[in-house]
Scaffold this active site. Structure first.
Site, PDB file in Angstrom:
ATOM      1  N   HIS A 117      37.261  40.367  35.482  1.00  0.00           N
ATOM      2  CA  HIS A 117      38.237  40.822  36.223  1.00  0.00           C
ATOM      3  C   HIS A 117      39.894  40.009  35.833  1.00  0.00           C
ATOM      4  CE1 HIS A 117      37.351  37.725  38.978  1.00  0.00           C
ATOM      5  NE2 HIS A 117      38.799  37.849  39.675  1.00  0.00           N
TER       6      HIS A 117
ATOM      7  N   GLN B 143      44.025  39.290  37.027  1.00  0.00           N
ATOM      8  CA  GLN B 143      45.057  39.410  38.282  1.00  0.00           C
ATOM      9  C   GLN B 143      46.314  39.709  37.622  1.00  0.00           C
ATOM     10  OE1 GLN B 143      44.624  36.791  41.524  1.00  0.00           O
ATOM     11  NE2 GLN B 143      43.130  35.563  40.489  1.00  0.00           N
TER      12      GLN B 143
ATOM     13  N   SER C  83      36.386  33.175  41.184  1.00  0.00           N
ATOM     14  CA  SER C  83      35.932  33.080  42.287  1.00  0.00           C
ATOM     15  C   SER C  83      34.797  34.082  42.387  1.00  0.00           C
ATOM     16  CB  SER C  83      36.651  32.967  43.510  1.00  0.00           C
ATOM     17  OG  SER C  83      37.644  34.008  43.723  1.00  0.00           O
TER      18      SER C  83
ATOM     19  N   ASN D 237      41.529  34.536  34.933  1.00  0.00           N
ATOM     20  CA  ASN D 237      40.926  33.416  34.923  1.00  0.00           C
ATOM     21  C   ASN D 237      39.391  33.558  34.533  1.00  0.00           C
ATOM     22  OD1 ASN D 237      42.856  31.665  35.950  1.00  0.00           O
ATOM     23  ND2 ASN D 237      42.624  32.296  38.252  1.00  0.00           N
TER      24      ASN D 237
ATOM     25  N   CYS E 227      32.106  45.566  42.187  1.00  0.00           N
ATOM     26  CA  CYS E 227      31.219  46.428  41.560  1.00  0.00           C
ATOM     27  C   CYS E 227      31.505  48.000  42.371  1.00  0.00           C
ATOM     28  CB  CYS E 227      29.571  46.186  41.794  1.00  0.00           C
ATOM     29  SG  CYS E 227      29.279  45.057  40.534  1.00  0.00           S
TER      30      CYS E 227
ATOM     31  N   CYS F  43      28.667  42.135  44.941  1.00  0.00           N
ATOM     32  CA  CYS F  43      29.872  41.979  44.581  1.00  0.00           C
ATOM     33  C   CYS F  43      30.776  42.868  44.946  1.00  0.00           C
ATOM     34  CB  CYS F  43      29.748  42.137  43.117  1.00  0.00           C
ATOM     35  SG  CYS F  43      31.508  42.160  42.057  1.00  0.00           S
TER      36      CYS F  43
ATOM     37  N   HIS G  55      28.985  44.640  35.985  1.00  0.00           N
ATOM     38  CA  HIS G  55      29.269  43.160  36.536  1.00  0.00           C
ATOM     39  C   HIS G  55      28.915  42.173  35.503  1.00  0.00           C
ATOM     40  CE1 HIS G  55      29.093  40.311  40.005  1.00  0.00           C
ATOM     41  NE2 HIS G  55      27.887  39.896  39.370  1.00  0.00           N
TER      42      HIS G  55
ATOM     43  N   HIS H 135      32.295  38.819  38.258  1.00  0.00           N
ATOM     44  CA  HIS H 135      32.510  39.960  37.772  1.00  0.00           C
ATOM     45  C   HIS H 135      33.963  40.092  36.885  1.00  0.00           C
ATOM     46  CE1 HIS H 135      31.960  44.785  38.347  1.00  0.00           C
ATOM     47  NE2 HIS H 135      33.004  44.575  37.517  1.00  0.00           N
TER      48      HIS H 135
HETATM   49  O1  G1P Z   1      42.682  34.333  43.033  1.00  0.00           O
HETATM   50  P1  G1P Z   1      41.379  33.331  42.983  1.00  0.00           P
HETATM   51  O2  G1P Z   1      40.555  34.012  41.834  1.00  0.00           O
HETATM   52  O3  G1P Z   1      40.688  33.632  44.150  1.00  0.00           O
HETATM   53  O4  G1P Z   1      41.649  32.179  42.738  1.00  0.00           O
HETATM   54  C1  G1P Z   1      41.955  31.416  41.449  1.00  0.00           C
HETATM   55  O5  G1P Z   1      43.208  32.202  40.628  1.00  0.00           O
HETATM   56  C2  G1P Z   1      44.517  31.679  41.459  1.00  0.00           C
HETATM   57  C3  G1P Z   1      45.495  31.796  40.574  1.00  0.00           C
HETATM   58  O6  G1P Z   1      45.594  31.423  39.282  1.00  0.00           O
HETATM   59  C4  G1P Z   1      44.694  30.302  41.950  1.00  0.00           C
HETATM   60  O7  G1P Z   1      45.614  29.747  42.586  1.00  0.00           O
HETATM   61  C5  G1P Z   1      43.157  29.576  42.584  1.00  0.00           C
HETATM   62  O8  G1P Z   1      43.403  28.395  42.671  1.00  0.00           O
HETATM   63  C6  G1P Z   1      41.812  30.001  41.861  1.00  0.00           C
HETATM   64  O9  G1P Z   1      40.862  29.459  42.408  1.00  0.00           O
END
Ligand code: G1P
Ligand code: G1P
Lengths: 350, 350
Positions: free
Chosen positions: B168, B170, B163, B155, B55, B52, B115, B166
């Site tokens: 997290h 953004q 994706s 997300n 981690c 990961c 994780h 773990h």
């Molecule tokens: O940034 P990540 O986790 O790779 O990607 C995820 O969040 C993003 C922001 O909402 C999106 O644009 C992506 O389609 C989604 O898969």
């Protein structure tokens, strides 16, 4: 010092139909994908499924049985989101809690008696029969003077929430004008007031001159990836004649539309050699609500797949909370679709 | 003759923050579901995963190694959708093809070194540490005078395009004001100009009086299902004090926010006894762009699940082409969430 390039630098593009911007991140395709991989629904259905409520002769939820139909078949949605007999009423507390009743009629259209026959695999004649049903349904729903908008659409594929794999479309018609139609009405009206020409007619002319995003044309329709496309392989079919609804299509135009749909959906299937999922639908003028000379009929295709048959684009956190975002450029997508054969991969392989 | 009832008749509700309407079809829950059933990601991750990139101690795509961090850890997104060094530039052909460059900075925040530890399973103290990171990041990103908006979000779950499992979040910050923020600014500004009070403060007061959609309150925050919620179990956290960004939160408020997040996400997990997926994020005033007295900080949670851990709501054909639509009422969802325990099901079961 670098110069700004649409094919490599992050940028925003204006959707001229809604007035909204999309964020384009061309460089982001390099991102490795460790996220969700979709199951690909096996494409091996029988021609007839005794348990399918859309197959000819089978029973439906309301107790009726389908006729032994041979082309397409239309009926009222047994689980309609909108109902005709909704009582009048509304609510408004301090402009903070605001609600209105909403009447509507929902229809389901089975495209073909065959459980396994999707649009790209049907003949142009059989798709023309579907276009005829769309036109007839549009005309007869519009006879209800309380109906103001008629949304004709198809959800294709499990990944697009389609709850029955038998190829079919839906029509939701209702007493108010929905959000996306209100936005497109405003933008087209403003353009028309200034130029006395259709926004989409002028846009199409410019796209024909540039020839960077057009995928297919016949006598009456053009298929292109709009400059402001949000979904990776989003496309739009635009009528060459400025008409504001399907009601006005001639026999020749209906056949041309069927051909455009067949070509586009075949290219879609060929792209990842899968039955390509999407939501697609027509946008056209409201009905029973005055005159809409600015409106220009078109059809949107919103497919979710990004990298392969099993990796889609997620419109999630940033996209839901802030702004739509895409990774590959519309020009890249248009080139890929242009390259695709118009012969379906299942046929080429046999 | 029937009277109109919000809990049984199809209707539309106004989203006072965006000016958009949602179609509510309360009767539609009777619809049987034969469509897609999602795989439920097994919730048995180890505390540490050597593969990961989040981690402690592990390597990342840019060649760096993560420190042996003990609370949370922030770094620049290695596959950022927005980049600081995007050259200036734009394009406009006849107002039909319109584009602008877009600069930005994207950050990633690992919530915990573990994780397998999601927000509902973390202590209020550990979540408070995350809130502190959000505040610090907000403040330091805002020091770049070209940044106009800072979107903090998470997300959660594969189904929401996450994706890496773990836990997290953004942050995407950028030079323009994104669509949803522009809409909410306009509506709040209009209300403030008329009433000289915050739209959300007045809305919260009315919700407290009605007590039909409030799920949880502490000294500084209320958690509720908004009257106009689109997603089945959509919620919103509203600050009781009218402040326009996280910058202004006191130590006591940050701890209260951590508690509200813990309670809400625990209830979410308990609803279907699953690690409940969602996209969540804060909405707050733009930065470096004048004074926004009307703006009232809040946080949206958009979870996709509808019926169970494996059946989600699809926002597809009608929703994409015409108007957002929901099946269960916001009041039903609020009641279900109110009933849920604030003790996590994994703990109750051990
Ligand atoms: O940034 P990540 O986790 O790779 O990607 C995820 O969040 C993003 C922001 O909402 C999106 O644009 C992506 O389609 C989604 O898969
Ligand atoms: O009507 P269906 O196929 O059962 O349902 C599908 O299409 C509808 C219209 O876009 C959506 O509201 C549903 O979420 C989706 O699952």
């Amino acid at each position: 010092n670098q110069t700004f390039e649409l094919d490599s630098n992050p940028h925003t593009r204006l959707n001229i139909l809604t007035g909204e911007w999309v964020l384009v991140s061309p460089h982001r395709t390099k991102r490795p994908w460790q996220g969700k991989v979709e199951d690909v629904t096996p494409d091996n259905r029988p021609e007839y499924d005794p348990k399918c409520y859309l197959c000819p002769g089978n029973g439906r939820a309301d107790g009726d049985s389908n006729p032994e139909y041979t082309e397409s078949f239309v009926f009222n949605n047994d689980f309609a989101a909108l109902l005709e007999d909704t009582p009048a009423g509304d609510m408004n507390e301090d402009d903070l809690l605001v609600a209105n009743n909403q009447r509507g009629l929902c229809r389901v259209i089975s495209f073909s008696p065959k459980h396994n026959l999707t649009l790209p695999e049907m003949s142009v004649e059989a798709i023309t029969a579907v276009v005829n049903v769309w036109q007839n349904e549009f005309n007869s729903l519009a006879e209800n003077d309380w109906i103001k908008y008629i949304q004709i659409f198809e959800n294709k594929g499990e990944i697009m929430g389609c709850s029955n794999p038998h190829p079919h479309g839906q029509i939701w018609s209702q007493g108010d004008i929905p959000l996306e139609i209100a936005k497109e009405t405003e933008r087209q009206k403003t353009y028309y007031a200034i130029h006395r020409r259709s926004l989409l007619a002028d846009y199409l002319k410019l796209e024909q001159k540039k020839n960077e995003r057009i995928i297919f044309e016949n006598d009456h329709f053009a298929v292109l990836v709009p400059f402001w496309a949000v979904w990776p392989y989003e496309t739009m079919i635009i009528s060459k004649r400025h008409v504001n609804s399907i009601k006005l299509f001639t026999e020749a135009e209906k056949k041309s539309l069927a051909e455009a749909i067949k070509v586009l959906t075949t290219k879609y299937d060929n792209l990842f050699e899968t039955s390509f999922p999407y939501s697609a639908g027509m946008h056209q003028a409201p009905v029973n609500n005055g005159y809409y000379p600015e409106w220009h009929w078109h059809m949107h295709f919103y497919p979710p797949l990004l990298r392969s048959a099993s990796v889609k684009k997620f419109m999630v956190g940033y996209e839901m909370l802030a702004n739509p975002q895409r990774d590959i450029t519309p020009e890249f997508a248009a080139n890929r679709l242009k390259e695709m054969s118009t012969t379906h991969y299942k046929i080429s392989k046999t």
